[in-house]
Design a protein around this motif. Structure first.
Motif, PDB file in Angstrom:
ATOM      1  N   ARG A   5       0.812  -1.210   0.000  1.00 10.50           N
ATOM      2  CA  ARG A   5       0.000   0.000   0.000  1.00 10.50           C
ATOM      3  C   ARG A   5       0.844   1.258   0.000  1.00 10.50           C
ATOM      4  NH1 ARG A   5      -0.825   3.383   3.793  1.00 10.50           N
ATOM      5  NH2 ARG A   5      -0.093   2.002   5.419  1.00 10.50           N
ATOM      6  N   THR A   6       1.752   1.386   0.956  1.00  8.92           N
ATOM      7  CA  THR A   6       2.503   2.621   1.059  1.00  8.92           C
ATOM      8  C   THR A   6       3.537   2.752  -0.041  1.00  8.92           C
ATOM      9  OG1 THR A   6       3.849   1.490   2.695  1.00  8.92           O
ATOM     10  CG2 THR A   6       2.197   3.025   3.519  1.00  8.92           C
ATOM     11  N   ARG A   8       2.816   2.260  -3.266  1.00  5.10           N
ATOM     12  CA  ARG A   8       2.188   2.520  -4.521  1.00  5.10           C
ATOM     13  C   ARG A   8       2.636   3.802  -5.188  1.00  5.10           C
ATOM     14  NH1 ARG A   8      -1.246  -1.056  -2.966  1.00  5.10           N
ATOM     15  NH2 ARG A   8      -0.982  -3.026  -3.936  1.00  5.10           N
ATOM     16  N   VAL A  60      -3.196   3.099 -12.432  1.00  6.08           N
ATOM     17  CA  VAL A  60      -3.502   4.279 -11.615  1.00  6.08           C
ATOM     18  C   VAL A  60      -4.156   5.340 -12.488  1.00  6.08           C
ATOM     19  CG1 VAL A  60      -2.538   6.149 -10.212  1.00  6.08           C
ATOM     20  CG2 VAL A  60      -1.602   3.837 -10.012  1.00  6.08           C
ATOM     21  N   PRO A 141      -3.861   3.176  -5.474  1.00  5.17           N
ATOM     22  CA  PRO A 141      -4.282   4.394  -4.767  1.00  5.17           C
ATOM     23  C   PRO A 141      -5.022   5.326  -5.716  1.00  5.17           C
ATOM     24  CG  PRO A 141      -1.992   4.537  -5.359  1.00  5.17           C
ATOM     25  CD  PRO A 141      -2.418   3.154  -5.725  1.00  5.17           C
ATOM     26  N   LYS A 142      -5.744   6.277  -5.149  1.00  6.92           N
ATOM     27  CA  LYS A 142      -6.448   7.286  -5.938  1.00  6.92           C
ATOM     28  C   LYS A 142      -5.916   8.666  -5.575  1.00  6.92           C
ATOM     29  CE  LYS A 142     -10.827   4.755  -6.370  1.00  6.92           C
ATOM     30  NZ  LYS A 142     -12.295   4.820  -6.108  1.00  6.92           N
ATOM     31  N   SER A 162      -3.173  11.351  -1.772  1.00  2.34           N
ATOM     32  CA  SER A 162      -3.781  10.157  -2.345  1.00  2.34           C
ATOM     33  C   SER A 162      -4.387   9.313  -1.238  1.00  2.34           C
ATOM     34  CB  SER A 162      -2.737   9.342  -3.115  1.00  2.34           C
ATOM     35  OG  SER A 162      -1.679   8.957  -2.254  1.00  2.34           O
ATOM     36  N   ILE A 163      -5.404   8.524  -1.613  1.00  2.00           N
ATOM     37  CA  ILE A 163      -6.056   7.640  -0.649  1.00  2.00           C
ATOM     38  C   ILE A 163      -5.869   6.193  -1.094  1.00  2.00           C
ATOM     39  CG2 ILE A 163      -8.328   7.730  -1.772  1.00  2.00           C
ATOM     40  CD1 ILE A 163      -9.514   7.725   1.124  1.00  2.00           C
ATOM     41  N   HIS A 164      -5.719   5.306  -0.121  1.00  2.00           N
ATOM     42  CA  HIS A 164      -5.448   3.906  -0.404  1.00  2.00           C
ATOM     43  C   HIS A 164      -6.632   3.038   0.016  1.00  2.00           C
ATOM     44  CE1 HIS A 164      -1.182   4.666  -1.409  1.00  2.00           C
ATOM     45  NE2 HIS A 164      -1.436   5.751  -0.709  1.00  2.00           N
ATOM     46  N   ASP A 167      -8.249   3.231   3.306  1.00  2.00           N
ATOM     47  CA  ASP A 167      -8.685   4.592   3.653  1.00  2.00           C
ATOM     48  C   ASP A 167      -7.589   5.452   4.278  1.00  2.00           C
ATOM     49  OD1 ASP A 167     -11.243   4.272   2.641  1.00  2.00           O
ATOM     50  OD2 ASP A 167     -12.030   3.492   4.537  1.00  2.00           O
TER      51      ASP A 167
END
Length: 212
Positions: A5-6, A8, A60, A141-142, A162-164, A167
């Motif tokens: 996650r982190t 990305r 992405v 992520p967004k 950005s959000i993963h 959340d």
């Protein structure tokens, strides 16, 4: 390579925006120190890009607007407006593309979207030591939006939010400079300069990018 996650947006961290977040220390603001923003440029920093749409790159979604990119040639996005919104869009595209471009793609991104200098050279050396062969299949992520903390005609400091999937919200601090008639990401020379930070929420002043 399957980033966590982190990772990305940091997928090459020591590379720049890429690599484990522990490595994502190579993209903090550069050492340049542009003058303070003045006049209309200050108020323009909060103006959102116009005619916004989204286009996927390696899993992405990236924002495309009237302010740029004006041209997307394979993996390279160029032709950004010189104003604040163009600078922010360039920062987002450069940071994400350099982070998740595959082994065959990243040299072009480095040559055409990153500012020349020792930071870019160190990033290229680090990037050559890892392998990314596929897009992000799940859990991408967004990009939520950005704030511009400093802007002049030749440089801008942009914080990207950005959000993963869990959340969590990540802030990536970047700097772009106007070079060769376009905005280019300035990769810092110090590989220990951290640019990625977890935050509780995006700031109220964030320029939000409307999602699909």
């Amino acid at each position: 390579m399957k980033p966590s996650r982190t990772d990305r947006f940091g997928i090459v961290a020591v590379l720049a925006y890429a690599g484990p977040i522990a490595l994502a220390s190579l993209l903090a603001c550069g050492s340049n120190n542009p003058a303070e923003p003045q006049g209309a440029a200050t108020t323009a920093m909060a103006v959102a890009p116009t005619a916004l749409r989204w286009q996927s790159f390696q899993g992405v979604d990236l924002p495309v607007a009237q302010e740029g990119p004006g041209r997307i040639d394979s993996v390279v996005a160029t032709g950004f407006d010189r104003g604040p919104a163009g600078a922010a869009l360039a920062a987002i595209h450069s940071t994400v593309r350099m982070s998740i471009a595959t082994d065959s793609q990243w040299p072009l991104v480095g040559q055409r979207m990153l500012a020349t200098g020792r930071g870019r050279d160190r990033w290229a050396t680090a990037r050559a030591q890892i392998s990314i062969t596929a897009p992000i299949a799940t859990g991408a992520p967004k990009v939520l939006g950005y704030t511009i903390t400093r802007y002049v005609l030749d440089a801008a400091d942009v914080e990207i939010y950005s959000i993963h999937p869990d959340d969590s919200v990540i802030r990536n601090s970047t700097r772009v400079i106007w070079q060769d008639d376009d905005w280019r990401l300035l990769v810092p020379e110090d590989p220990m300069a951290s640019s990625v930070t977890a935050v509780d929420l995006p700031p109220a002043e964030m320029v939000a990018l409307a999602q699909r």
